[in-house]
Design an enzyme around this catalytic site. Structure first.
Site, PDB file in Angstrom:
ATOM      1  N   SER A 568       0.840  -1.197   0.000  1.00 15.57           N
ATOM      2  CA  SER A 568       0.000   0.000   0.000  1.00 15.57           C
ATOM      3  C   SER A 568       0.874   1.246   0.000  1.00 15.57           C
ATOM      4  O   SER A 568       2.018   1.225   0.493  1.00 15.57           O
ATOM      5  CB  SER A 568      -0.908   0.023   1.234  1.00 15.57           C
ATOM      6  N   TYR A 581      -2.913  -0.334  10.425  1.00 19.93           N
ATOM      7  CA  TYR A 581      -2.876  -0.687   9.002  1.00 19.93           C
ATOM      8  C   TYR A 581      -1.546  -0.263   8.378  1.00 19.93           C
ATOM      9  O   TYR A 581      -0.884  -1.041   7.685  1.00 19.93           O
ATOM     10  CB  TYR A 581      -4.045  -0.025   8.280  1.00 19.93           C
TER      11      TYR A 581
END
Length: 691
Positions: A568, A581
């Protein structure tokens, strides 16, 4: 200006009655493996049609074209030829030494555009004086055809109703031979072709089909009534089938090694078969002798090669010893195959296509078969199972005596077969590769599975949601294209089971995409230890466990591989309310670098993709992450994708398909010397530029 009414679209014209009957008959015959094997045999019908150039009726032959399958035959799969021109070729036939030239002559007999390419067996159908002809490869018929005293057995089985035709390679002369049999034996319904199969004829489509089935069933009944019960000999101590669970576990352990050996010359996909007929054959004393004789029917050995590789160790041999012996036997097989080629090749023979086995037999475990794709691998196994049935039948009433090795070579390296191979389109970029994608039931994972499948890979679709995984596998086209496996990436036993499933389905795995993930968007003060543990358990730990198992399989295969992490932008960019996250994604990002450094010597490349703002179709965003991120940025959730797009340099929304494109770019071959790379797919986020 005069207006004209729009013509209504016209429906496709109904095929001529002989064609409709032919297709229906072909489907019925092709649906039963006792009648013929996949893509084996051909059927035909004769009838009249109007010649558009003259307006007069013309006699035509419709015959299954080259490479088609009876069970799925359509009108487009038929070749259409003028009977008068086809039969006139008899007058210009140059003799058996030049009979291959007649295949090109068929093109001058085509009616209109001619439909499918005529096969080598076209002469058999056009020269026989019968309106309907079937040429099939039933196990029972080939058993008589490959028996040492097949001619006498055929007479005993059928009397004058079916005539023996000695072995002759398929071609124009065989068509002349069968035409003579039909002419000289008016009471016969067909013939047994030595070393090959059967041919039947009839005045109507139904009569032809009935005659074909009569030959097949009469031969089967004869073998049952007159055959001895133990044609493969006494059981071999230690060679019996292992219990199912143990057998399949051992097969999964062997499969990557066997597939790696079978891929020495070119990438191959595998298929595993532990049918009772295969296991019984390998448990009997005569299996080494019979396997060494190879298959006989041309359709068989074109797909199975001249003979299989047979492991000569009992089923309970320790696994390391089995693997060592397999490697020894594979080296010997390659030497023997090269010697076989050099014994028979002439100046005009096509080059050797590869020396690896297409079929590997492991007593107590089963059969591994290989091919350029999953269907080809599966069909090769089906053909060898047919060959086992043929051996059983022939040995039960006589002695299995396939055609000479030199004749097998003439078929395997036939210039007509080589020309057929040259006409095939080039393989797709990922042909011969097996991909396993985690979290593939939706969103980015689903898009990746679709893209890899479209590029030729066989895909193992894994997801916690088994229903979603099955749906995606179905979208990809069924078992020859994809299989679905339930998988929680936090469960080591499920991970091991998923890779075993990949080994049993396709022989191993070459390309693994760590995509499974979830997200919890909270400020630091509200992030619980459970939130932190969940994020890291699924993404950081889950990716580690998947990669560890993938590396084990790829190392066993010995043919390299690819690991791709869907990381990501948040792995390198510090955003608010995202501690768990972002940290988990940073962990994944560094795993890419660590594993690239470690696995490079095994030929395993490790790369990453850093997406951002993939809202549409995303399971993570649909699961609540989208609403929370929208609240952080103060925009409606429905506009989150557009919001992310506007903050990028390109002002474009990122979709799951864009991430899938990056995965393919990393694995499709053009970046073959790239490892340890992270590819941003974020439409340009300057703060996330890699430094």
């Amino acid at each position: 200006m005069t207006s004209h009414p729009t013509a209504a679209p016209t429906a496709a014209p109904e095929p001529p009655r002989p064609v409709a009957d032919l297709i229906a008959r072909s489907h019925r015959l092709g649906a039963d493996p006792r009648n013929t094997n996949y893509a084996g045999g051909n059927t035909s019908a004769q009838g009249t049609a109007t010649d558009p150039a003259t307006g007069r009726d013309v006699e035509l032959l419709w015959v299954k074209g080259s490479g088609g399958d009876l069970g799925t035959l359509t009108a487009d799969g038929l070749a259409a030829l003028r009977l008068d021109r086809l039969r006139a070729l008899v007058d210009v036939y140059p003799g058996v030494e030049r009979e291959d030239e007649m295949v090109a002559a068929f093109d001058h007999c085509l009616h209109g555009r001619g439909g499918a390419a005529p096969s080598i067996d076209t002469a058999m159908h056009g020269l026989v004086e019968a309106p309907h002809v079937d040429h099939l490869h039933p196990d029972s018929g080939i058993a008589l055809a490959c028996a040492a005293d097949g001619e006498e057995l055929t007479r005993r089985c059928f009397g004058d109703r079916v005539v023996w035709v000695p072995w002759r390679r398929p071609g124009f002369q065989l068509g002349l031979d069968i035409a003579a049999v039909r002419r000289d034996n008016p009471g016969a319904i067909g013939c047994v072709l030595g070393g090959h199969g059967i041919t039947a004829w009839g005045d109507t489509s139904d009569a032809c089909e009935a005659n074909s089935l009569e030959i097949i069933r009469t031969a089967a009944d004869f073998l049952t009534e007159h055959g001895r019960p133990d044609p493969f000999g006494e059981p071999l101590p230690g060679y019996g089938a292992l219990p199912e669970a143990e057998r399949r576990e051992r097969a999964a352990a062997l499969a990557p090694v066997v597939r790696g050996l079978a891929s020495t010359d070119r990438p191959q996909l595998g298929h595993f078969d532990d049918a009772p007929a295969v296991l019984d054959f390998l448990a009997r004393a005569e299996h080494p002798r019979l396997a060494a004789l190879g298959t006989s029917c041309p359709d068989h050995f074109l797909r199975t090669k001249v003979r299989p590789l047979v492991l000569d160790r009992p089923a309970d041999t320790p696994l390391p010893e089995l693997l060592d012996r397999l490697r020894e036997l594979h080296a010997a097989y390659r030497e023997e195959y090269r010697a076989y080629y050099e014994r028979h090749a002439g100046p005009d023979s096509p080059p050797m296509r590869g020396a690896d086995p297409a079929v590997v037999l492991v007593p107590g475990v089963g059969m591994f078969s290989f091919g350029k794709d999953a269907q080809t691998a599966r069909v090769a196994g089906e053909f060898y199972r047919n060959a086992v049935n043929v051996m059983r039948g022939a040995e039960s009433v006589s002695r299995y005596a396939p055609i000479e090795e030199s004749e097998k070579f003439r078929i395997e390296y036939w210039e007509l077969e080589e020309a057929k191979l040259r006409r095939m389109p080039p393989p797709a970029a990922l042909a011969g590769r097996v991909a396993l994608v985690t979290g593939a039931g939706s969103g980015i994972g689903r898009a990746i599975a679709h893209r890899l499948s479209a590029e030729g890979a066989a895909v193992v679709v894994t997801d916690r949601d088994e229903t979603a995984a099955r749906t995606v596998a179905g979208e990809l086209g069924g078992r020859d294209r994809a299989v679905a496996v339930p998988l929680d990436v936090t469960d080591e036993e499920q991970i091991a089971a998923a890779f075993r499933a990949a080994a049993l389905a396709y022989g191993g795995v070459d390309l693994v995409v760590n995509n499974a993930g979830l997200s919890v968007s909270k400020p630091l003060a509200e992030t619980t230890a459970d939130d932190w543990d969940l994020q890291h358990r699924v993404m950081a730990r889950g990716s580690f466990l998947i990669s560890r198992e993938a590396a084990r399989v790829m190392t066993a295969q010995g043919i390299g591989g690819d690991l791709v992490y869907i990381s990501s932008k948040n792995g390198v960019f510090a955003g608010p309310n995202n501690i768990a996250y972002g940290a988990a994604k940073a962990d994944q990002a560094h795993q890419v670098r660590l594993l690239a450094a470690e696995l490079g010597e095994q030929g395993i490349r490790v790369n990453g993709v850093n997406p951002d703002g993939v809202v549409r179709g995303s399971g993570i965003f649909a699961g609540g992450w989208g609403a929370k991120r929208a609240a952080v940025y103060g925009v409606p959730e429905s506009e989150l994708g557009a919001f992310y797009a506007q903050r990028t340099l390109l002002k474009r929304e990122v979709l799951p398909e864009h991430v899938a494109n990056a995965v393919f770019a990393l694995t499709g071959g053009d970046l073959s010397h790239t490892t340890g790379l992270h590819v941003p797919v974020d439409a340009g986020v300057a703060a996330a530029f890699l430094r």
